[in-house]
Structure formats: C-alpha cells, structure tokens
Write an enzyme that holds these catalytic residues in place. Structure first.
Site, PDB file in Angstrom:
ATOM      1  N   HIS A   1      43.051 -26.649  79.239  1.00 28.77           N
ATOM      2  CA  HIS A   1      44.650 -26.528  79.572  1.00 28.77           C
ATOM      3  C   HIS A   1      45.290 -27.594  80.466  1.00 28.77           C
ATOM      4  O   HIS A   1      46.180 -27.473  81.378  1.00 28.77           O
ATOM      5  CB  HIS A   1      45.036 -25.143  80.096  1.00 28.77           C
ATOM      6  CG  HIS A   1      44.590 -24.133  79.300  1.00 28.77           C
ATOM      7  ND1 HIS A   1      45.220 -22.940  79.202  1.00 28.77           N
ATOM      8  CD2 HIS A   1      43.837 -24.099  77.632  1.00 28.77           C
ATOM      9  CE1 HIS A   1      44.912 -22.117  77.948  1.00 28.77           C
ATOM     10  NE2 HIS A   1      43.850 -22.922  77.288  1.00 28.77           N
TER      11      HIS A   1
ATOM     12  N   ASP B   1      34.096 -19.480  73.111  1.00 29.21           N
ATOM     13  CA  ASP B   1      35.560 -19.558  73.845  1.00 29.21           C
ATOM     14  C   ASP B   1      35.618 -19.482  75.119  1.00 29.21           C
ATOM     15  O   ASP B   1      36.564 -18.425  75.486  1.00 29.21           O
ATOM     16  CB  ASP B   1      36.561 -18.948  73.079  1.00 29.21           C
ATOM     17  CG  ASP B   1      38.097 -19.309  73.279  1.00 29.21           C
ATOM     18  OD1 ASP B   1      38.071 -20.765  73.806  1.00 29.21           O
ATOM     19  OD2 ASP B   1      38.954 -18.716  73.084  1.00 29.21           O
TER      20      ASP B   1
ATOM     21  N   ASP C   1      38.970 -26.806  73.982  1.00 30.91           N
ATOM     22  CA  ASP C   1      39.274 -25.339  74.016  1.00 30.91           C
ATOM     23  C   ASP C   1      40.318 -25.413  72.658  1.00 30.91           C
ATOM     24  O   ASP C   1      41.295 -25.503  72.442  1.00 30.91           O
ATOM     25  CB  ASP C   1      40.037 -24.969  75.141  1.00 30.91           C
ATOM     26  CG  ASP C   1      40.653 -23.369  75.014  1.00 30.91           C
ATOM     27  OD1 ASP C   1      40.371 -22.703  74.071  1.00 30.91           O
ATOM     28  OD2 ASP C   1      41.325 -23.071  75.935  1.00 30.91           O
TER      29      ASP C   1
ATOM     30  N   ASP D   1      43.759 -23.321  66.950  1.00 27.86           N
ATOM     31  CA  ASP D   1      45.028 -23.857  67.488  1.00 27.86           C
ATOM     32  C   ASP D   1      44.504 -24.413  69.020  1.00 27.86           C
ATOM     33  O   ASP D   1      43.653 -24.089  69.604  1.00 27.86           O
ATOM     34  CB  ASP D   1      45.956 -23.016  67.692  1.00 27.86           C
ATOM     35  CG  ASP D   1      45.666 -21.922  68.744  1.00 27.86           C
ATOM     36  OD1 ASP D   1      44.588 -21.264  68.408  1.00 27.86           O
ATOM     37  OD2 ASP D   1      46.342 -21.515  69.767  1.00 27.86           O
TER      38      ASP D   1
ATOM     39  N   GLU E   1      45.722 -18.527  69.076  1.00 31.71           N
ATOM     40  CA  GLU E   1      45.122 -17.908  70.128  1.00 31.71           C
ATOM     41  C   GLU E   1      45.898 -17.863  71.325  1.00 31.71           C
ATOM     42  O   GLU E   1      45.989 -17.067  72.184  1.00 31.71           O
ATOM     43  CB  GLU E   1      43.553 -18.218  70.047  1.00 31.71           C
ATOM     44  CG  GLU E   1      42.891 -17.245  71.011  1.00 31.71           C
ATOM     45  CD  GLU E   1      42.708 -17.857  72.695  1.00 31.71           C
ATOM     46  OE1 GLU E   1      42.384 -17.113  73.424  1.00 31.71           O
ATOM     47  OE2 GLU E   1      43.195 -18.730  72.879  1.00 31.71           O
ATOM     48  N   GLU E   2      46.338 -19.080  71.734  1.00 31.92           N
ATOM     49  CA  GLU E   2      46.778 -19.684  72.906  1.00 31.92           C
ATOM     50  C   GLU E   2      48.370 -19.135  72.990  1.00 31.92           C
ATOM     51  O   GLU E   2      48.689 -19.197  74.176  1.00 31.92           O
ATOM     52  CB  GLU E   2      46.645 -21.215  72.737  1.00 31.92           C
ATOM     53  CG  GLU E   2      45.448 -21.907  72.720  1.00 31.92           C
ATOM     54  CD  GLU E   2      44.783 -22.037  74.236  1.00 31.92           C
ATOM     55  OE1 GLU E   2      45.144 -21.180  74.974  1.00 31.92           O
ATOM     56  OE2 GLU E   2      43.650 -22.517  73.812  1.00 31.92           O
TER      57      GLU E   2
ATOM     58  N   HIS F   1      38.833 -20.382  67.803  1.00 30.89           N
ATOM     59  CA  HIS F   1      40.211 -20.512  67.413  1.00 30.89           C
ATOM     60  C   HIS F   1      40.753 -22.005  66.987  1.00 30.89           C
ATOM     61  O   HIS F   1      39.865 -22.885  67.522  1.00 30.89           O
ATOM     62  CB  HIS F   1      41.279 -19.778  68.245  1.00 30.89           C
ATOM     63  CG  HIS F   1      40.993 -20.500  69.628  1.00 30.89           C
ATOM     64  ND1 HIS F   1      42.057 -21.473  70.066  1.00 30.89           N
ATOM     65  CD2 HIS F   1      40.419 -20.111  70.823  1.00 30.89           C
ATOM     66  CE1 HIS F   1      41.729 -21.987  71.164  1.00 30.89           C
ATOM     67  NE2 HIS F   1      40.650 -20.808  71.554  1.00 30.89           N
TER      68      HIS F   1
HETATM   69 ZN   LIG Z   1      40.256 -20.802  73.744  1.00 31.58          ZN
END
Ligand SMILES: [Zn+2]
Length: 389
Positions: free
Chosen positions: A353, A164, A107, A79, A140-141, A77
């Site tokens: 994150h 991922d 990520d 984003d 995705e997030e 992904h």
């Molecule tokens: Zn991810």
C-alpha cells in the site's frame, strides 16, 4: 523444482495488468486462460451483480489424481489497492519494484504468481494430489467485498490457505473482528446569540459522549477509534445534527461486543444528560446508531490440520515458518466465518500500500515451493489414495 525465471515472468505480467477494485475484467480474462491451460475448470460466481463490479469471483477446480483425498482451497485476491494507474514492474537485483508513481501490486499478485508457479510444478513433476480449489476474489481492498459476496456453495473444501500477508516466513492464525459504528445525533437548532436556550447542541452531546469513551488500545487484543465527526452549519447556530463514525476491533468476539456496547452507551448517557425543558417540553437529543459487523474475528488453533500441514511442509524444506498475530481483516476472516478453516501465509511482499512496495523473487520462489510441498504432503497423508491412471 520451482522455475524462478517462469515465476518472475508471471509476476511481471500480472503486475502490468491494471486491476483496481471492481475493475478486474482484464486480469480475470488473463487468469482464466492461464488456469485453463494448467488444466482447471474455471467459473465465475454472481458477485458482479451484487457489487456492481465488472466481473465476479473466480473459482478454479483441479480434479487431481487422488480423487478421494480431502479437497484443499487456496485463496488470493485479484484487485490491487488504489491509487493504481499503469504499474511498471522493474526487476533490480532479484527484487521487483514499481518504476512509476504507483504501488507495485505485489499485494496480492505475488500470491497469485506463487500459486500459478506451484500449479505449474505439480503438473510438470506429475506430483499426485487431491482435488484443489482456487478462489481469486475481487475487491478485497475496499472491504473484503468479493469474499463477502462469494457463492460458498461452489466450494467443497473445508480447509485452506490464503496467500495474503506481508513479509516472509510467517503464518497468521488469528486476526481481529471489527464493528463499524455510525452515530447520528439530532438536537435542536437555534440562534446561538439570541435564543440559545431554545437550542440543543448535537455537537455538545457528541463531545460529552466521546470525552468519556474508552478509546485507543483497550487491551492486548482490543482497539477502538472515533475516526470522523461531521456536523453543524454555522458559527452562530446551535448545531442540530452531527454524525460520528468509529470502529471497534478485537480478537475476542465477546470483547468486541462489550466495547461496541460501551461506545453506544456513552452516546445514550450523554443524550440523557443533555436532556432539558424547552418551552415547557422535555427535549432529549435523538441518538440513531448504525452498527454493523465489518468482518468476524478468526482464530485457527495451533493443532489444526492446516497449521500442522504448513509446519510439516516448511520443516521438510528447511524453511522457517513462525506465527504472527494479524492486525486487520482479510478474506480469510470471511472464509473462516463461513466454516472453512483457513490460515494466511506470507507472500514475501513488503511495504504494501505504498509506492515503495517490493517483493524479492527468492521469497516468492520459497512460497511456491512451500505450496507444492503442502499439496504433496496433503495427498500422501491419505495412504488409501493411490493415483488412478
Ligand atoms: Zn492483500
């Protein structure tokens, strides 16, 4: 084989491009150029319209030399999680960190960089391979939004790999599905001091229901949570309305259904219990349930071709590749839900994150090597395919 310097530079370039969910225009523009330079035909689907984002999901196709080999899909992904802001990637002792007060965005940009490096190697070494499809999703997030709106008719692949998941040397074959619940309870408002008998408390109803609900870890593959309650107006008013938001997750579709039904049944039983006669009329709190499947569970069997291919490739390279249970939903849940057998490979990213997020170049290089080997073995597994030139 893999060029670590090139891989590092690629990652640093990607990380420095801002790409919050639904604002992926800049990174998508960069990716188009990069993939077209590698020989891909690149297009975007119509997900931008449906999602209100700047751009749709990117689909890149590489024809390959082994035309009749089975096509393989690779998904990442584009984003990155918020809070974003301008990421300043810094490389210290072979490890990328974020210099400022932002995530690094490894990520999923580690996965993107690994995939691009693998494609570079395939071209440089002229490794014959079958058709490859690359999907780079948006948003995705914020709930797998891109994958959910992807135009699957653009894809021919029946099998693939998502890049991922955290750590290195892992693959994820199973991940839970989830249901989101929003329950609205409507009672009757009344002055709490003067005429409480004319009221019917929505909060009391919710409390009864939640008090009897099985929550937390239900069994080794099922969890449930009530995450938010909102309602009532003032201290001295019997509350008319309350909204309760929760979720259930399970690796097993039947258990997910059972837990969801149980949670809903608790609200309905509580409403019945709270039912009473107010001024000669029987009044029961109204329960409105909005239950939606957030993502389906995924479960790829150990003997599936993607698993065997990944194992065999890792073995050839002397890499360790172990199976770990996924804890949440990712794009791969959605792809599997659309009938594409997809497993998730760890990209080397760590502490995602958070502002402490990091990724080692050596780990990214290992994944790029693994991808090249997977693609090489998938091609040579089709003995009747000879390079056509
Ligand atoms: Zn991810």
């Amino acid at each position: 084989m893999v060029n670590r310097h090139r891989l590092s530079e690629e990652f640093a370039r990607l990380a420095a491009i801002n790409s919050p969910p639904l604002h992926e225009h800049a990174i998508a523009r960069y990716l188009v150029g990069r993939l077209e330079n590698l020989g891909a035909e690149v297009l975007f689907d119509n997900a931008a319209e449906a999602t209100g984002g700047e751009i749709g999901n990117l689909v890149a196709r590489f024809a390959g030399q082994l035309k009749s080999a089975e096509p393989l899909l690779f998904s990442v992904h584009m984003d990155t999680v918020e809070p974003g802001g301008q990421v300043q990637p810094v490389l210290r002792d072979g490890v990328f960190y974020s210099a400022g007060d932002t995530v690094l965005g490894a990520d999923d940009k580690a996965g993107v960089a690994e995939l691009i490096e693998a494609l570079e190697v395939l071209r440089e070494q002229q490794i014959p391979h079958g058709p490859l499809e690359v999907v780079i999703t948006i948003a995705e997030e914020i709930g797998l939004v891109g994958a959910k709106h992807l135009d699957y008719s653009l894809l021919k692949s029946k099998r693939g790999f998502a890049l991922d998941t955290e750590g290195s040397g892992w693959m994820v074959l199973q991940a839970p599905g989830a249901n989101h619940l929003q329950i609205d309870i409507e009672g009757v408002a009344s002055h709490a001091g003067m005429t409480p008998e004319l009221g019917l408390s929505a909060i009391h109803t919710a409390a009864l229901a939640i008090g009897r609900m099985r929550l937390g870890r239900i069994d080794h593959e099922t969890t449930a949570n009530i995450g938010r309650i909102e309602g009532g107006v003032a201290r001295n008013i019997v509350p008319q309305h309350v909204t309760v938001v929760g979720e259930a997750r399970s690796h097993d579709a039947d258990k997910l259904q059972e837990q969801t039904t149980h949670m809903l049944a608790c609200f309905e039983a509580a409403a019945k219990e709270m039912s009473r006669v107010i001024e000669d009329q029987r009044v029961t709190p109204r329960v409105d349930a909005d239950i939606r499947s957030d993502f389906p569970s995924m479960s790829v069997p150990e003997d599936a071709m993607t698993v065997q291919l990944a194992r065999s490739a890792a073995q050839s390279l002397g890499q360790e590749l172990k199976v770990r249970l996924g804890g949440g939903g990712s794009d791969a849940n959605i792809f599997n839900g659309h009938g594409i057998e997809m497993i998730i490979l760890a990209t080397g990213m760590q502490k995602v994150h958070t502002h402490d997020e990091y990724v080692a170049v050596a780990d990214m290089a290992g994944v790029a090597e693994l991808l090249v080997e997977i693609i090489r073995q998938a091609g040579s597994a089709n003995p009747d395919n000879l390079p056509a030139d």
